[in-house]
Design a protein around this motif. Structure first.
Motif, PDB file in Angstrom:
ATOM      1  N   GLN A   7       8.220   8.694  -6.085  1.00  0.00           N
ATOM      2  CA  GLN A   7       7.023   9.400  -6.498  1.00  0.00           C
ATOM      3  C   GLN A   7       7.240  10.461  -7.555  1.00  0.00           C
ATOM      4  O   GLN A   7       6.303  10.864  -8.207  1.00  0.00           O
ATOM      5  CB  GLN A   7       6.348  10.038  -5.294  1.00  0.00           C
ATOM      6  CG  GLN A   7       5.665   9.022  -4.436  1.00  0.00           C
ATOM      7  CD  GLN A   7       4.956   9.671  -3.292  1.00  0.00           C
ATOM      8  OE1 GLN A   7       4.918  10.877  -3.167  1.00  0.00           O
ATOM      9  NE2 GLN A   7       4.392   8.863  -2.440  1.00  0.00           N
ATOM     10  N   GLY A   8       8.408  10.945  -7.742  1.00  0.00           N
ATOM     11  CA  GLY A   8       8.592  12.003  -8.721  1.00  0.00           C
ATOM     12  C   GLY A   8      10.011  12.068  -9.215  1.00  0.00           C
ATOM     13  O   GLY A   8      10.918  11.462  -8.680  1.00  0.00           O
ATOM     14  N   ARG A  59      12.167  17.661  -5.673  1.00  0.00           N
ATOM     15  CA  ARG A  59      11.276  17.211  -6.741  1.00  0.00           C
ATOM     16  C   ARG A  59       9.979  17.992  -6.642  1.00  0.00           C
ATOM     17  O   ARG A  59       9.670  18.577  -5.601  1.00  0.00           O
ATOM     18  CB  ARG A  59      11.008  15.719  -6.648  1.00  0.00           C
ATOM     19  CG  ARG A  59      10.180  15.310  -5.438  1.00  0.00           C
ATOM     20  CD  ARG A  59       9.823  13.825  -5.516  1.00  0.00           C
ATOM     21  NE  ARG A  59       9.038  13.404  -4.378  1.00  0.00           N
ATOM     22  CZ  ARG A  59       7.721  13.541  -4.258  1.00  0.00           C
ATOM     23  NH1 ARG A  59       7.027  14.122  -5.211  1.00  0.00           N
ATOM     24  NH2 ARG A  59       7.091  13.122  -3.178  1.00  0.00           N
ATOM     25  N   THR A  62       3.500  15.690  -6.440  1.00  0.00           N
ATOM     26  CA  THR A  62       2.452  15.228  -7.349  1.00  0.00           C
ATOM     27  C   THR A  62       1.245  16.136  -7.186  1.00  0.00           C
ATOM     28  O   THR A  62       1.149  16.901  -6.213  1.00  0.00           O
ATOM     29  CB  THR A  62       2.052  13.776  -7.025  1.00  0.00           C
ATOM     30  OG1 THR A  62       1.474  13.739  -5.720  1.00  0.00           O
ATOM     31  CG2 THR A  62       3.246  12.829  -7.116  1.00  0.00           C
ATOM     32  N   ARG A  64      -1.743  15.367  -6.304  1.00  0.00           N
ATOM     33  CA  ARG A  64      -2.430  15.022  -5.053  1.00  0.00           C
ATOM     34  C   ARG A  64      -1.678  15.591  -3.851  1.00  0.00           C
ATOM     35  O   ARG A  64      -2.283  16.134  -2.929  1.00  0.00           O
ATOM     36  CB  ARG A  64      -2.563  13.506  -4.936  1.00  0.00           C
ATOM     37  CG  ARG A  64      -3.215  13.030  -3.670  1.00  0.00           C
ATOM     38  CD  ARG A  64      -4.624  13.557  -3.610  1.00  0.00           C
ATOM     39  NE  ARG A  64      -5.137  13.386  -2.265  1.00  0.00           N
ATOM     40  CZ  ARG A  64      -6.381  13.517  -1.950  1.00  0.00           C
ATOM     41  NH1 ARG A  64      -7.273  13.812  -2.864  1.00  0.00           N
ATOM     42  NH2 ARG A  64      -6.768  13.373  -0.719  1.00  0.00           N
ATOM     43  N   GLU A  65      -0.362  15.452  -3.841  1.00  0.00           N
ATOM     44  CA  GLU A  65       0.438  16.001  -2.748  1.00  0.00           C
ATOM     45  C   GLU A  65       0.282  17.520  -2.673  1.00  0.00           C
ATOM     46  O   GLU A  65       0.122  18.077  -1.590  1.00  0.00           O
ATOM     47  CB  GLU A  65       1.914  15.656  -2.927  1.00  0.00           C
ATOM     48  CG  GLU A  65       2.237  14.209  -2.675  1.00  0.00           C
ATOM     49  CD  GLU A  65       3.662  13.867  -3.067  1.00  0.00           C
ATOM     50  OE1 GLU A  65       4.205  12.942  -2.443  1.00  0.00           O
ATOM     51  OE2 GLU A  65       4.228  14.500  -3.979  1.00  0.00           O
TER      52      GLU A  65
END
Length: 82
Positions: A7-8, A59, A62, A64-65
């Motif tokens: 994801q990142g 990391r 995001t 959204r996270e």
């Protein structure tokens, strides 16, 4: 859902800013950067306080996270009456 690895982009501990919100890649836990140790590890603390832990792979969450994390922290504080 993709794993945290996908994801990142990882951030080197030396590049983490104090006070930044980061995700521990190994545990998936999120915390605020409280310090760095010899540019090898980052000390993270949960948003609502608590015990710090060391993370060597972090990391940025995001967008959204980060929204989900901040809303969850706010709701927890509200439940505590703070």
């Amino acid at each position: 859902m993709a794993s945290t690895e996908e994801q990142g982009t990882h951030v080197a501990p030396k590049d983490c800013e104090l006070g930044a919100l980061m995700m521990d890649v190994r545990s998936g836990a999120v915390g605020i950067v409280m310090g760095r140790d010899d540019n090898v590890r980052v000390q993270l603390r949960p948003l609502n306080g608590g015990r710090e832990w060391d993370a060597d792979r972090v990391r940025r969450p995001t967008a959204r996270e980060e929204l989900d994390i901040r809303l969850g922290a706010r709701d927890e504080m509200r439940r505590r009456g703070l």
